[in-house]
Every structure is written in structure tokens, then in C-alpha cells.
Design a protein around this motif. Sequence first.
Motif: not given
Length: 121
Positions: A16-30
Motif C-alpha cells: 500500500f505504501a508504494s501506491v499511497y504517494p501516487h494517490y496524494i500526487t493525483k489528488v493534489e495535482k487537481k
Amino acid sequence: MKDTSHHDERIAKMIFASVYPHYITKVEKKGRTKEELHEVISWLTGYNEKDLERILQEKDTFEQFFNNCTLHPNAKQIKGVICGYRVEEITNPITRQARYLDKLVDELAKGRPMEKILRQN
């Protein structure tokens, strides 16, 4: 539906920790926030901030992540296509739950109102 056992196993073993930063990036970018992401994760899983910190530190797999949570009773209302699969047709529970989370993150990033994302209608 085609056999996805290899795909299901890969998702279950993913950290999960390997995907979590991608979730943050995705939502913050928007224009959405990490706090909103945590609200979505908490709604789906029942995890609080302390639980999430532990999960990230201990590098839980998606299988552990979902096997140790209490899935929200309205999670079954999450429908639609994500990663080429219709969420409500996915038979493997871990894969379906991971796709629930992916779908919620997508909805958050697309600017959908929080009450709609959290199925409070």
C-alpha cells in the motif's frame, strides 16, 4: 469475464505504501488535499490517521490493508469502470476493494463533491 488470477495476486501482494504517494500526487495535482484523501480512505476502511501511519510504516500489502479493515456498508454503491474493469463485476474481493479505493481517488481528483464520493445521498 477473462481470468485475472495473476492480476488479482499482483494487487493483493502490492505494498500500500508504494501506491499511497501516487494517490496524494493525483489528488493534489487537481487541487484536492491530503486530508480529503484521508477522509475518503477512512470512510472506505474505517482507518484513522494512526492506523494509516502504522500501515505505511509496516508496509502492509493491499491484502493486509483490506483484510484488517471494516469496509463501509455503502461501499457496494461504488460502481463504474476503473482500469478497464467494471468495479461491480470484479469477483475477487481484494481486487474489488482496491478498485473501490482507486475509484474514490479518481472521483476526488475529478472534483466530485465529498458527499457524493462518500455515498451520502
